[in-house]
Design a protein around this motif. Structure first.
Motif: not given
Lengths: 151, 266
Positions: B1-6, B8-14
């Protein structure tokens, strides 16, 4: 602001305290703001600097449980990835982490990030690059791309 | 899975819990900040400056800080009486790495003879992003174990050089003594802080490059092992009053700090 604080410190309780501190300082300085519309930038700067200053207070370790993140029980793959990202962020040194959050979450320019951290634009660029390298070491090159030019 | 850093940040805030902050408390804190600034400004206009030249000891004797503990990111401890029966007794289980063993030896040898400590492998941890180790131990002089928390920061820039100038560090302590060491390091000795029966003293040495060692001695123990997941209010229940006062005096703790620092920083 609380979300930004969480990305910086990795703990929702600490994030709430950081956010409240930033708002308290905004309240105290409100009459001295030249432009009320600059409040957001003021908050961003105050929050970031408060976090970086606090990270140097090594004696904070007297309450290690404050840095334990509140987490749900292990669940699906998405949850595990989220926890992986949170842990990876926590492995990045504070000032590098602040650069990553300001630049890639708040979309701040290099100059805005430098102003918030009270450092040079060159320092922002090098901290950003090192922060990305630190994340890649934990998450792997395939998992995270910056999505934009770093330098 | 590839994602942008942003992303990734949004995922961390889920998983975002409800906000439990207090706007009134923030405003109250803001008013206190304003008040202190006004007082500082008035003092500067009327002050006579006295410069102490070549001083090696600086006593910073302050009245209890007006800063509330609630104003900063410090969760209150609530003593819950006697430690649970399952609390392990003080022992001297051996640590793991060679350096940890040297640190443990330094603590023993710098402490009064006959004291016992907890140096088991589970007591040591590395601090992410800080490039250092911490030790969550206890020290027992025969009157009961008391917390001994050792923080080691070998990475430059990790510590404040002069924490005695920090309201949050001084807290309600009546004294915070600074000593300038020959190599330019600053030794900061914070006296007793008492908050609802929980007492701590703290000594920290910071080198000019911001690396150093800090140690706290307390009159309480922590639930051990610490639970990995602790939510909100539960954190207060992790401390247990175990003795009337911290195990160490400030002078004794200073010896331990310097001994550990010699091991960590050479």
């Amino acid at each position: 602001m609380r979300r930004v604080a969480y990305l910086l410190c990795g703990d929702w309780t600490h994030a709430e305290d950081l956010t409240q501190t930033a708002f308290a300082k905004l309240y105290a300085s409100w009459s001295r703001l030249r432009d009320p519309l600059a409040a957001e930038a003021f908050l961003r700067t105050t929050l970031t600097r408060t976090y970086v200053d606090a990270s140097r207070r090594a004696w904070r370790r007297e309450q290690p449980t404050l840095v334990l993140p509140d987490r749900p029980a292990p669940g699906d793959e998405h949850t595990e990835v989220r926890l992986l990202i949170v842990d990876a962020l926590r492995s990045v040194p504070p000032r590098q982490r602040a650069c990553l959050v300001l630049r890639y979450f708040l979309d701040c320019s290099v100059e805005e990030t430098a102003a918030a951290l009270s450092c040079s634009t060159g320092t922002v660029k090098s901290n950003t690059s090192r922060g990305l390298d630190a994340l890649r070491r934990v998450l792997g090159d395939d998992l995270v791309s910056s999505g934009r030019e770093v330098l | 899975m590839t994602t942008t850093l942003r992303t990734a940040f949004l995922d961390a805030l889920a998983y975002e819990p409800p906000f439990t902050g207090d706007a009134l408390r923030a405003a109250s804190a803001g008013r206190r900040i304003r008040h202190r600034r006004r007082l500082a400004g008035a003092g500067a206009l009327g002050a006579v400056l006295t410069v102490a030249v070549a001083a090696t000891v600086t006593l910073v004797d302050r009245a209890p800080s007006p800063v509330s503990r609630d104003e900063v990111a410090v969760a209150p401890f609530a003593p819950v009486g006697a430690p649970p029966a399952s609390q392990p007794q003080t022992s001297d289980a051996e640590p793991v790495t060679a350096e940890q063993q040297r640190i443990a030896t330094a603590i023993r040898e710098a402490s009064p003879p006959g004291w016992t400590f907890e140096f088991g492998a589970d007591r040591w941890s590395s601090l992410p992003g800080r490039g250092g180790d911490s030790l969550e131990s206890t020290a027992d002089d025969g009157a009961g174990p008391g917390r001994l928390m050792v923080g080691m920061s070998p990475v430059p820039g990790s510590q404040q050089l002069r924490p005695c100038r920090d309201d949050e560090f001084r807290s309600t302590s009546q004294t915070c003594v600074e000593r300038l060491l020959p190599d330019g390091s600053v030794l900061s000795l914070r006296g007793l802080v008492n908050w609802e029966g929980i007492e701590t003293i703290y000594v920290v040495v910071t080198h000019p490059d911001g690396s150093g060692v800090g140690i706290e001695s307390g009159n309480f123990t922590l639930t051990w092992p610490l639970p990995r997941i602790v939510a909100g209010e539960e954190k207060k229940n992790l401390t247990h009053l175990s003795r009337p006062h911290p195990t160490y005096t400030v002078d004794q703790l200073t010896e331990v700090v310097l001994a550990v620092d010699r091991v960590v920083h050479g």
